[in-house]
Design an enzyme around this catalytic site. Sequence first.
Site, short mmCIF file in Angstrom:
data_model
loop_
_atom_site.label_atom_id
_atom_site.label_comp_id
_atom_site.label_asym_id
_atom_site.label_seq_id
_atom_site.Cartn_x
_atom_site.Cartn_y
_atom_site.Cartn_z
N CYS A 18 3.90 1.41 -3.12
CA CYS A 18 3.78 2.83 -2.86
C CYS A 18 2.84 3.56 -3.80
CB CYS A 18 5.14 3.53 -2.90
SG CYS A 18 6.41 2.73 -3.84
N GLY A 46 0.12 2.44 0.56
CA GLY A 46 1.26 2.36 1.46
C GLY A 46 0.95 2.99 2.79
N ASN A 124 7.34 4.63 -7.54
CA ASN A 124 6.50 3.46 -7.28
C ASN A 124 6.97 2.34 -8.19
OD1 ASN A 124 4.43 1.61 -6.78
ND2 ASN A 124 3.06 2.56 -8.26
N GLY A 125 7.36 1.21 -7.61
CA GLY A 125 7.79 0.09 -8.41
C GLY A 125 9.02 -0.58 -7.84
N TYR A 266 -7.11 -5.85 -7.11
CA TYR A 266 -6.98 -5.61 -5.68
C TYR A 266 -6.42 -4.24 -5.29
CZ TYR A 266 -5.06 -6.13 -0.94
OH TYR A 266 -4.74 -5.93 0.38
#
Length: 478
Positions: A18, A46, A124-125, A266
């Site tokens: 996310c 996301g 996020n995570g 990436y």
Amino acid sequence: MNNNNLNHEISEELHEECGVFGIYDLDGNDTTSSIYYGLFALQHRGQESCGIAVSDTEGPKRKVLSHKDMGLVNEVFTPEILEKLSGDIGIGHVRYSTAGSSTRENAQPLVLNYVKGTLGIAHNGNLINALELREELEYTGAIFQTTIDSEVIAYHIARERLNCGSVEQAVARAMDKIKGAYSLIVMSPRKLIAARDPLGFKPLVLGKRENAYVFASETCALDAVGAEFIRDVLPGEIVTVTRDGVFSDTSRCNQNEARCIFEYIYFARPDSSFDGVSVYGSRIMAGRILAKLHPVEADLVVGVPDSGNAAALGYSMESGIPYGNAFVKNNYVGRTFIKPKQSQRETSVKIKLNVLKDIVKDKRIIMIDDSIVRGTTSARIVGMLKAAGAKEVHVRISSPAFKHPCYFGTDIPSGDQLIANGHTVEEINNMLGSDSLGYLDIESLPNLIGEGMKFCDACFSGNYPMEPPTQDIRGEQG
């Protein structure tokens, strides 16, 4: 060629879980539209669901308004919906989930109403002790509405808030209980709070635009809303924004950091930078190193879009072999794309990528990509190049071989699904149908971000920065 390995139905692409965005505009100008454009810039992190929650600190009841749904940002938020969301504090979220947890209920931000008021959270995570914490809460009467660990974090913040003087203190106490990767943005009726886990797995940056303060997963989102980058939120730091100013708590910061190296390879957009490192520069360096490690005579260097392009340019710069574009990418394949049947699965790659035949015909091609997961997509792209007339296709990968799962917010699958597990480089080369194959080596990773910067490379090395969970908790990330 081993068709069992190359016809795996699960997607070959890796996904970040996310992206988060938050803003406190002291003037109350265009808060909602800023979140919208910030999320648009973070869409690559996301693509399954998204949401926005806003709070009006000047309103008599300080009401929190929110909207979230499945889909891309421009699918979920129409002008009519955005007009109904107004306030001077707001948070937003874009999410990707693994199989089994892609539902509207799991979309974020989460908004909780409790005795102290309202709490909004974007995360996020991934927590490695989420199941343990969830069970403890359930035994004390908590009823969960989602299956994501973000709700566990929200519950702990809300409960701690009952026993301390401020929301930021509650966030700090919650951080003492949760373990894993988290970049959080928390919204109370009067405050915007950002927190990053002590190891700094996921990026989180702070920016400013006139009288507005902005937090985001990447600097590209700051650029999208005209905010100036101030600095990164430090690993372990809690930053609180109120009408009285910006306050920092660094008492949980330490030197034992573990940034996700794959953010630079990436996940992040190439125009972003964080922790003092340019993502684009990291990928150029990866390509240069690949050219030194795995030289080969060829006519053209090409990148698999988009993340392979910068590394391909770096390879070209170092080797002197011309760089070119061999692919046209369809950027309009959203979540509604209908995956083909088993007999038509080749189409799924061809819909996203098409080869420029005039560019590759009768040429020896060096194809640069960021990673190989199961090998499915890589094999099909090699096949497409050869079908277009390429004489040779030499594959170069700008990361080491994936051999271990990730438990910190990246959907790298279990080892038995990774092509590099149980196969040599030569065997993988034969399975891809390429003429040669070369990976970046683990020893070169520090050169991508600078000597001395600490990072996590567990997906390549198996050296986890903290003890991994005893059971696989992936798939329910925030």
